[in-house]
Write an enzyme that holds these catalytic residues in place. Structure first.
Site, PDB file in Angstrom:
ATOM      1  N   LYS A 228      40.925  38.902  37.850  1.00 35.52           N
ATOM      2  CA  LYS A 228      40.762  39.672  36.627  1.00 35.52           C
ATOM      3  C   LYS A 228      42.035  39.635  35.801  1.00 35.52           C
ATOM      4  O   LYS A 228      42.010  39.573  34.593  1.00 35.52           O
ATOM      5  CB  LYS A 228      40.420  41.131  36.969  1.00 35.52           C
ATOM      6  CG  LYS A 228      38.948  41.421  36.760  1.00 35.52           C
ATOM      7  CD  LYS A 228      38.678  42.896  36.613  1.00 35.52           C
ATOM      8  CE  LYS A 228      39.266  43.670  37.768  1.00 35.52           C
ATOM      9  NZ  LYS A 228      38.811  45.030  37.889  1.00 35.52           N
ATOM     10  N   SER A 230      44.878  37.599  36.603  1.00 37.44           N
ATOM     11  CA  SER A 230      45.687  36.384  36.618  1.00 37.44           C
ATOM     12  C   SER A 230      44.877  35.168  37.020  1.00 37.44           C
ATOM     13  O   SER A 230      43.809  35.291  37.595  1.00 37.44           O
ATOM     14  CB  SER A 230      46.852  36.565  37.589  1.00 37.44           C
ATOM     15  OG  SER A 230      46.380  36.490  38.909  1.00 37.44           O
ATOM     16  N   VAL A 231      45.429  34.030  36.670  1.00 40.00           N
ATOM     17  CA  VAL A 231      44.860  32.763  37.111  1.00 40.00           C
ATOM     18  C   VAL A 231      45.951  32.073  37.898  1.00 40.00           C
ATOM     19  O   VAL A 231      47.101  32.049  37.467  1.00 40.00           O
ATOM     20  CB  VAL A 231      44.471  31.890  35.898  1.00 40.00           C
ATOM     21  CG1 VAL A 231      43.769  30.637  36.360  1.00 40.00           C
ATOM     22  CG2 VAL A 231      43.610  32.662  34.941  1.00 40.00           C
ATOM     23  N   LYS A 252      51.396  31.531  38.768  1.00 40.59           N
ATOM     24  CA  LYS A 252      50.566  32.713  38.536  1.00 40.59           C
ATOM     25  C   LYS A 252      50.633  33.021  37.045  1.00 40.59           C
ATOM     26  O   LYS A 252      51.678  33.434  36.529  1.00 40.59           O
ATOM     27  CB  LYS A 252      51.052  33.890  39.374  1.00 40.59           C
ATOM     28  CG  LYS A 252      50.162  35.104  39.234  1.00 40.59           C
ATOM     29  CD  LYS A 252      50.408  36.163  40.298  1.00 40.59           C
ATOM     30  CE  LYS A 252      49.535  37.378  40.046  1.00 40.59           C
ATOM     31  NZ  LYS A 252      49.651  38.408  41.059  1.00 40.59           N
ATOM     32  N   ASP A 368      48.232  48.050  45.619  1.00 38.49           N
ATOM     33  CA  ASP A 368      46.962  47.303  45.623  1.00 38.49           C
ATOM     34  C   ASP A 368      46.840  46.579  46.960  1.00 38.49           C
ATOM     35  O   ASP A 368      46.410  45.438  47.030  1.00 38.49           O
ATOM     36  CB  ASP A 368      46.920  46.304  44.457  1.00 38.49           C
ATOM     37  CG  ASP A 368      45.513  45.724  44.241  1.00 38.49           C
ATOM     38  OD1 ASP A 368      44.549  46.312  44.759  1.00 38.49           O
ATOM     39  OD2 ASP A 368      45.394  44.676  43.588  1.00 38.49           O
TER      40      ASP A 368
HETATM   41  P1  ADP Z   1      45.433  38.751  41.274  1.00 40.42           P
HETATM   42  O1  ADP Z   1      46.284  39.782  40.617  1.00 40.42           O
HETATM   43  O2  ADP Z   1      44.611  37.968  40.313  1.00 40.42           O
HETATM   44  O3  ADP Z   1      44.683  39.250  42.470  1.00 40.42           O
HETATM   45  P2  ADP Z   1      47.017  37.365  43.244  1.00 40.42           P
HETATM   46  O4  ADP Z   1      48.502  37.318  43.215  1.00 40.42           O
HETATM   47  O5  ADP Z   1      46.394  38.260  44.250  1.00 40.42           O
HETATM   48  O6  ADP Z   1      46.496  37.681  41.797  1.00 40.42           O
HETATM   49  O7  ADP Z   1      46.499  35.890  43.442  1.00 40.42           O
HETATM   50  C1  ADP Z   1      45.136  35.565  43.479  1.00 40.42           C
HETATM   51  C2  ADP Z   1      44.847  34.616  44.601  1.00 40.42           C
HETATM   52  O8  ADP Z   1      45.603  33.449  44.467  1.00 40.42           O
HETATM   53  C3  ADP Z   1      45.217  35.185  45.949  1.00 40.42           C
HETATM   54  O9  ADP Z   1      44.168  35.892  46.508  1.00 40.42           O
HETATM   55  C4  ADP Z   1      45.538  33.956  46.748  1.00 40.42           C
HETATM   56  O10 ADP Z   1      44.372  33.417  47.313  1.00 40.42           O
HETATM   57  C5  ADP Z   1      46.069  33.005  45.723  1.00 40.42           C
HETATM   58  N1  ADP Z   1      47.531  33.026  45.715  1.00 40.42           N
HETATM   59  C6  ADP Z   1      48.341  33.808  44.996  1.00 40.42           C
HETATM   60  N2  ADP Z   1      49.629  33.573  45.227  1.00 40.42           N
HETATM   61  C7  ADP Z   1      49.655  32.580  46.140  1.00 40.42           C
HETATM   62  C8  ADP Z   1      50.695  31.878  46.794  1.00 40.42           C
HETATM   63  N3  ADP Z   1      51.989  32.121  46.560  1.00 40.42           N
HETATM   64  N4  ADP Z   1      50.341  30.936  47.657  1.00 40.42           N
HETATM   65  C9  ADP Z   1      49.064  30.663  47.905  1.00 40.42           C
HETATM   66  N5  ADP Z   1      48.040  31.271  47.329  1.00 40.42           N
HETATM   67  C10 ADP Z   1      48.307  32.234  46.447  1.00 40.42           C
HETATM   68 MG    MG Z   2      45.086  39.909  44.253  1.00 39.98          MG
END
Ligand code: ADP
Ligand code: MG
Length: 485
Positions: A228, A230-231, A252, A368
């Site tokens: 929602k 971030s991508v 991110k 969170d």
């Molecule tokens: P959001 O705020 O959209 O939930 P996240 O930081 O949780 O953003 O990232 C979304 C998804 O991207 C995570 O659930 C994970 O699967 C993947 N992700 C995020 N950061 C990493 C990372 N450093 N390495 C591998 N996968 C990642």
């Molecule tokens: Mg997340």
């Protein structure tokens, strides 16, 4: 008047005499006026009045011209009537001008509001009865109803033209408007969707492109997740200021569609670290704050030795982090793992320890924390997604922590970890507080939390903003955003 006989009245002689008298009177007075030699004050007054009349007439003509120019072809016109010199002069000169001019206060073309039919369903009496089904009335009402169409539907001045829409026409117009609206909503959706598919807006794409062309990144591969807020993309690192960027990284990208962030405001607005800056920023810049906040929080975590991604680079709303995973395959979220009992227990104790470290050493509450934001990689749990994390002194910090505890406790209990504490025990264990626990009564526990928060806030207020100087920051270097371009 002296009375005279009928024969006198009928006498031609008298008539002639009267006519003569009249004529001479007329000429003398007009001579008075035209010669101007007459010094009679009465005549001066007359002259003045005549001049005034001429002057007023010219003014009014000018005014009419201006009025016409002002209103142009518009059906709705503004009247300059009030600026006219109300002077009773004869309209001998008035030609078409006069016809053009409309006093809108009494405009014969001005539409009356459609009559409202009283409850009984008709007006008038006897032969003159008008029912609510009257064609003309209905037609006008329908025309007036067009006002209720969506604002983007241009209905024109139907009332002004005394348009009468039959029910049939009105209904199909209405239907058309509805289907148009639905269609445009669908189009809008599609557009939104396509941005989600391409994942980022053009500005962001440009930023990403620049990172590649500058050699900071070797390649941007695919999208790992579109959440929602971030991508997340997978990318291969290159070189940054002669330092290697990790071989595998994630980008991110904080979403610049602002709506989703609205309800997250309170995480940053009430965070004293960002408070001053928050109030001064526009929404686009606030999104950058999220990225910045995540960076600072990750730095604190790294310092405390909590397994989490490392920050390679921050550029506006894009955060480049080390990749948790291997060979393009991201580590699974804890919720997606099929861990055996032993591993699950290990994971639980790790999470417990991380929560304590986060609270006590980093002075942070994740806010969170759940099985969605914990990854399982190389036999241990990694914490991610800390942009919303706050300090425990945040006005709702302890409530956020309670929610985190609820998620963690519920998850591990569901996954059969017998040692998993209840949410209350976990809260006390993480914070080192000793709140009274009554398993049955969550409200009471929450009340204690709120009381604590209140006390904390009063305390902060009393000691002033300076109590928490920015020097209590993690010590990471001051942030430089790439210059806006
Ligand atoms: P959001 O705020 O959209 O939930 P996240 O930081 O949780 O953003 O990232 C979304 C998804 O991207 C995570 O659930 C994970 O699967 C993947 N992700 C995020 N950061 C990493 C990372 N450093 N390495 C591998 N996968 C990642
Ligand atoms: Mg997340």
């Amino acid at each position: 008047m002296p009375s005279c006989s009928l024969s006198d009245v009928m006498s031609e002689e008298l008539a002639r005499q009267l006519e003569e008298e009249n004529k001479s009177a007329c000429t003398s007075s007009s001579e008075d006026l035209l010669s101007g030699e007459e010094t009679d004050t009465n005549s001066d007054l007359m002259l003045a009045r005549l001049l005034q009349m001429q002057y007023d007439r010219e003014c009014d003509t000018q005014l009419r011209r201006e009025e016409r120019k002002y209103n142009g072809e518009s059906k709705v016109s503004i009247s300059f009537e009030n600026y006219r010199t109300a002077h009773p002069y004869d309209g001998s000169e008035s030609s078409e001008d006069e016809v053009d001019w409309q006093d809108t206060r009494d405009d014969p073309y001005k539409p009356d509001k459609p009559q409202v039919t009283p409850r009984k369903g008709f007006t008038g009496k006897g032969k003159n009865i008008t029912t609510k089904h009257d064609e003309v009335l209905c037609g006008r009402k329908n025309t007036a109803r067009m006002d209720n169409f969506a604002p983007e539907v241009l209905v024109g001045d139907g009332l002004g033209m005394d348009l009468k829409l039959s029910n049939q026409v009105f209904n199909s117009l209405k239907q058309h408007c509805h289907s148009e609206q639905r269609r445009s909503a669908r189009l809008h959706d599609k557009k939104e969707h396509s941005t989600a598919e391409q994942a980022v807006d053009p500005r962001t794409r440009l930023l990403m492109y620049k990172m590649v062309s500058a050699g900071t990144l070797e390649r941007i591969n695919g999208c790992i997740s579109t959440g929602k807020e971030s991508v997340v993309f997978h990318a291969n690192g290159g070189m940054l200021e002669e330092q290697p960027v990790p071989e595998e990284v994630v980008l991110k990208v904080f979403k610049t569609t602002l709506n989703e962030f609205k309800n997250r405001d309170r995480y940053i607005k009430d965070d004293y670290r960002f408070k001053d800056r928050f109030s001064k920023l526009n929404p686009r810049k606030i999104i950058r704050l999220w990225a910045e906040k995540e960076m600072h929080n990750l730095a604190r975590m790294k310092k405390a030795g909590i397994p989490c991604p490392e920050v390679a680079l921050l550029r506006k709303h894009i955060l480049v982090l080390s990749f948790i995973g291997k060979d393009h395959v991201p580590a699974p979220k804890l919720k997606d793992t099929m861990l055996g009992a032993a591993d699950m227990k290990t994971a639980y104790y790790q999470v417990l320890q991380m929560m304590q470290q986060l609270y006590q050493e980093c002075n942070l509450v994740h806010a969170d924390l759940s099985e969605y934001n914990m990854l399982w990689h190389q036999g241990q749990v990694w914490l991610i997604d800390v942009s919303q994390s706050v300090e425990p002194s945040h006005p709702h910090g302890l409530q956020f922590l309670f929610r985190d505890c609820t998620n963690v406790s519920t998850f591990f209990q569901k996954r059969g970890v017998a040692e998993a504490m209840s949410v209350y025990e976990l809260f006390n264990c993480v914070t080192g507080l000793d709140l009274t626990i009554n398993e049955e009564d969550e409200a009471e526990f929450l009340a204690q939390i709120e009381a604590l928060e209140k006390r904390n806030e009063d305390h902060v207020q009393k000691r002033g903003k300076k109590t928490f100087p920015l020097s209590s920051w993690d010590g990471s270097p001051p942030l430089k955003h790439a210059a806006d371009d």
